[in-house]
Design an enzyme around this catalytic site. Structure first.
Site, PDB file in Angstrom:
ATOM      1  N   TYR A   1      -6.045  10.334  18.166  1.00 27.57           N
ATOM      2  CA  TYR A   1      -7.410   9.901  17.845  1.00 27.57           C
ATOM      3  C   TYR A   1      -7.927   8.747  18.699  1.00 27.57           C
ATOM      4  O   TYR A   1      -8.954   8.162  18.368  1.00 27.57           O
ATOM      5  CB  TYR A   1      -7.493   9.517  16.368  1.00 27.57           C
ATOM      6  CG  TYR A   1      -7.086  10.625  15.447  1.00 27.57           C
ATOM      7  CD1 TYR A   1      -7.814  11.807  15.386  1.00 27.57           C
ATOM      8  CD2 TYR A   1      -5.956  10.517  14.662  1.00 27.57           C
ATOM      9  CE1 TYR A   1      -7.435  12.835  14.551  1.00 27.57           C
ATOM     10  CE2 TYR A   1      -5.556  11.552  13.817  1.00 27.57           C
ATOM     11  CZ  TYR A   1      -6.302  12.701  13.767  1.00 27.57           C
ATOM     12  OH  TYR A   1      -5.922  13.726  12.939  1.00 27.57           O
TER      13      TYR A   1
ATOM     14  N   SER B   1      -1.247  10.690   8.275  1.00 30.35           N
ATOM     15  CA  SER B   1      -1.773  11.986   8.639  1.00 30.35           C
ATOM     16  C   SER B   1      -1.057  12.505   9.884  1.00 30.35           C
ATOM     17  O   SER B   1       0.152  12.652   9.875  1.00 30.35           O
ATOM     18  CB  SER B   1      -3.287  11.905   8.834  1.00 30.35           C
ATOM     19  OG  SER B   1      -3.861  13.178   8.791  1.00 30.35           O
ATOM     20  N   TYR B   2      -1.776  12.776  10.980  1.00 27.36           N
ATOM     21  CA  TYR B   2      -1.099  13.285  12.180  1.00 27.36           C
ATOM     22  C   TYR B   2      -0.118  12.254  12.715  1.00 27.36           C
ATOM     23  O   TYR B   2       0.973  12.599  13.172  1.00 27.36           O
ATOM     24  CB  TYR B   2      -2.131  13.643  13.252  1.00 27.36           C
ATOM     25  CG  TYR B   2      -1.585  14.535  14.356  1.00 27.36           C
ATOM     26  CD1 TYR B   2      -1.816  15.908  14.324  1.00 27.36           C
ATOM     27  CD2 TYR B   2      -0.862  14.017  15.419  1.00 27.36           C
ATOM     28  CE1 TYR B   2      -1.338  16.743  15.325  1.00 27.36           C
ATOM     29  CE2 TYR B   2      -0.374  14.838  16.426  1.00 27.36           C
ATOM     30  CZ  TYR B   2      -0.612  16.201  16.378  1.00 27.36           C
ATOM     31  OH  TYR B   2      -0.135  17.027  17.375  1.00 27.36           O
TER      32      TYR B   2
ATOM     33  N   ASP C   1      -4.385  14.517  -2.195  1.00 30.45           N
ATOM     34  CA  ASP C   1      -4.234  14.640  -0.753  1.00 30.45           C
ATOM     35  C   ASP C   1      -3.893  16.071  -0.373  1.00 30.45           C
ATOM     36  O   ASP C   1      -3.121  16.748  -1.078  1.00 30.45           O
ATOM     37  CB  ASP C   1      -3.149  13.695  -0.236  1.00 30.45           C
ATOM     38  CG  ASP C   1      -2.958  13.837   1.261  1.00 30.45           C
ATOM     39  OD1 ASP C   1      -3.967  13.766   1.988  1.00 30.45           O
ATOM     40  OD2 ASP C   1      -1.820  14.041   1.706  1.00 30.45           O
TER      41      ASP C   1
ATOM     42  N   HIS D   1      -7.271  12.246   0.733  1.00 34.21           N
ATOM     43  CA  HIS D   1      -6.752  11.952   2.072  1.00 34.21           C
ATOM     44  C   HIS D   1      -7.491  10.778   2.708  1.00 34.21           C
ATOM     45  O   HIS D   1      -6.879   9.902   3.306  1.00 34.21           O
ATOM     46  CB  HIS D   1      -6.888  13.186   2.955  1.00 34.21           C
ATOM     47  CG  HIS D   1      -6.126  13.089   4.245  1.00 34.21           C
ATOM     48  ND1 HIS D   1      -4.773  13.320   4.322  1.00 34.21           N
ATOM     49  CD2 HIS D   1      -6.517  12.777   5.501  1.00 34.21           C
ATOM     50  CE1 HIS D   1      -4.364  13.167   5.571  1.00 34.21           C
ATOM     51  NE2 HIS D   1      -5.410  12.845   6.311  1.00 34.21           N
TER      52      HIS D   1
END
Length: 612
Positions: free
Chosen positions: A88, A157-158, A284, A319
């Site tokens: 990101y 997350s990622y 989530d 999330h």
């Protein structure tokens, strides 16, 4: 519980190391439970100025060089290292502030763009290179002159996925993992859910947010008409641009397909040999995978240390709305959750993750190794509770049976729910039309404009294609904490269709709050590893539906409710009811559905009741 008031937990932007992020100096003191604030004085203080090296080249084994910004204390000596690997953009203001915050407290932060994203070399393919590149990054960081040789990970997350894959057969210098809202299970948490395609995530995020090198104009919010585009494997182009990973996911619906090797690591989670702290949310999108990882590592981790030091914290969060990182949150990516769970639901992640790394990377005796294995937030009562295991050993798994006089359609129908097994020969019918699917209203979804979290399902319960089964008004609290499953006996006129079951908490005012749900695609009723098998129209089949897990106290005056339907769109792709390939099919058919609940076919939900 106050309804229709926004959750007090602030915003956590997808993919940043948001939970461990810095609190602005002008931010007010954060609220939260006592257990999270305990030990605040023992955290590493901010005592260093920071040196920043931009776009440092980190070599990979195949010759590709990834770019990392290195933040380190402006002081002589060696320091423990925190590795963050992001798709990101490591140079965003939030990433910069977060990295500086840890460096001020005596850590070197290696903030790296993953392969093929932003400043890093190579070609990006979602998930594919993270385990190998993570290992190579750790090997590089371990031998730098500023490194103590003790590494940890941070991020959600990622970024959390990259950290967990680094820990599977990880580099010896990697000593601890700290992550949130993530899982190793890409196949059955990120892309599919028991045969149904996670369209509401895979399309906007997979073919938008992480498209290409810099996401040049794509993003999380797709055109609404793109969700309905057929065939499904062209919806990426209708939304933004052709995205090969998105199309590959649709082309490989079976978990046993070798395509998922090196991408989905849920079968290797037990190879993690180091302490791992994971924070998740009941709403989530990756909750089920996070719990699966926890059980694998806790029960069969590669070392006694990993088994003893696996920790999970689960709050009432979505999330995007996880732990309050600082005043104002990150980027305004809020979700319209209707429910206020009280001040204890807003946590400062610094008190969790910095404390974790202070212990495992610096050797500080701050009690992080003595924390309970599980901390859960019990919704309804809005209280935190420490537990020794998951699922809870004292659980009483109790079947709640569906019943009606044949008219359970809508909330005004005659559907009932009770612990009494039906004695007659009852059933309900409805038509499922994929051209008019039941809309997603909350639940475990993220990264799009589709609502997530808790919402009032009363509008959905007005539809005739939603069967509603409601229990009596409770005279005592009934706590449901743990894995939830449904057994549905059903028949369809179609060769393939979907079945959706949802658990609802109805308050005295009629507010129908979604707790958790599950879906199964009929052709995959035998499991994710079995070849697809069409159903015979009109034949009754048993469907075992994983409704994930939750923790909710149904309070006196409330009622327990179950919804049964055949769509949840666009969280999941629509089953077209024709038996065609879901990725390439274009023809729709109306399915005539029958749900049986009788002595022979006792359809029910199995609720994990906790004795009070």
């Amino acid at each position: 519980m106050t309804m229709k008031v926004r959750n007090l937990a602030l915003v956590a932007l997808l993919g940043t190391a948001s939970i461990g992020a810095a609190q602005s100096p002008d931010a007010p003191a954060l609220t939260g439970p006592d257990w999270a604030r305990r030990g605040e004085a023992e955290l590493s203080p901010a005592r260093y100025s920071v040196i920043v090296e931009k776009d440092v080249a980190v070599p990979m084994r195949d010759g590709v060089k990834l770019a990392a910004d290195v933040y380190r204390p402006d002081a002589p000596g060696k320091f423990p290292v925190i590795v963050l690997r992001t798709p990101y953009n490591k140079a965003t203001p939030d990433e910069v502030q977060n990295s500086r915050w840890y460096a001020e407290r005596g850590y070197v932060v290696v903030n790296e763009d993953v392969r093929g994203r932003f400043a890093s070399g190579g070609d990006f393919y979602t998930y594919r290179h993270e385990a190998q590149d993570g290992y190579d990054t750790d090997a590089w960081a371990a031998v730098q002159p500023w490194s103590s040789g003790r590494l940890g990970t941070l991020g959600g997350s990622y970024l959390g996925y990259t950290g967990l894959t680094q820990a599977i057969g990880g580099h010896p210098a990697l000593k601890a993992v700290a992550t949130d809202v993530t899982t190793t299970d890409i196949y059955n948490s990120w892309v599919y859910s028991d045969g149904a395609f996670l369209l509401g995530f895979s399309l906007p995020w997979g073919a938008g947010t992480v498209y290409g090198r810099t996401t040049d104009g794509g993003g999380a919010f797709v055109k609404p008409e793109a969700y309905a585009k057929l065939p499904l494997n062209t919806a990426d182009a209708a939304s933004y641009k052709v995205d090969q990973p998105y199309r590959d996911w649709l082309a490989h619906p079976l978990r046993g397909d070798s395509y998922w090797n090196g991408i989905s690591f849920e079968r290797q989670a037990a190879k993690i040999s180091i302490p791992a702290l994971v924070v998740s949310g009941w709403y989530d999108i990756f909750l089920r995978g996070a719990l699966g990882d926890h059980q694998q590592i806790k029960g069969a981790g590669a070392t006694p240390l990993a088994r003893a030091q696996k920790r999970i914290v689960i709050g009432p969060w979505t999330h995007f709305k996880t732990i309050a990182p600082r005043k104002g949150g990150f980027g305004g990516m809020s979700t319209p959750d209707d429910v206020d769970y009280g001040p204890d639901a807003a946590l400062n992640g610094n008190l969790l993750y910095l404390r974790w790394h202070d212990h495992w990377l610096k050797g500080m005796d701050n009690g992080a190794d003595r924390d309970p294995a599980v901390r859960i937030f019990v919704m309804g009562e809005n209280k935190w509770r420490a537990e020794d295991e998951w699922p809870l050993k004292r659980t009483r798994y109790t079947p709640y049976y569906l019943a009606s006089g044949g008219r359970a359609n809508t909330a005004t129908g005659d559907g009932t729910l009770s612990t009494t097994k039906p004695a007659g020969a009852e059933s309900d019918r409805y038509d499922y039309d994929p051209a008019n699917p039941v809309p997603t209203l909350g639940g475990n979804i993220c990264c799009s404009s589709v609502p997530s979290g808790a919402h009032d399902h009363s509008p959905v319960e007005k539809r005739p294609d939603v069967l509603v089964f409601t229990g009596p008004v409770l005279d005592r609290t009934v706590e449901v904490t743990g894995p939830i499953r449904a057994t549905l006996y059903a028949a369809s006129s179609a060769p393939d269709t979907d079945w959706v079951v949802r658990l609802i908490d109805v308050d005295p005012n009629g507010y129908a709050r979604n707790i958790q749900d599950g879906i199964v695609r009929a052709r995959y009723r035998k499991g994710k590893d079995a070849p697809p098998a069409p159903i015979e129209p009109g034949k009754v089949y048993r469907y075992d539906i994983d409704m994930w897990a939750s923790s909710n106290a149904f309070l006196p005056g409330h009622r327990i409710r179950v919804e049964v339907t055949s769509s949840n769109f666009p969280r999941f792709d629509r089953n077209l009811n024709t038996g065609e390939d879901p990725a390439t099919g274009t023809r729709m058919a109306v399915a005539h559905q029958q749900v049986l609940h009788s002595a022979r076919y006792p359809s029910h939900v199995l609720l994990p009741i906790i004795p009070r």
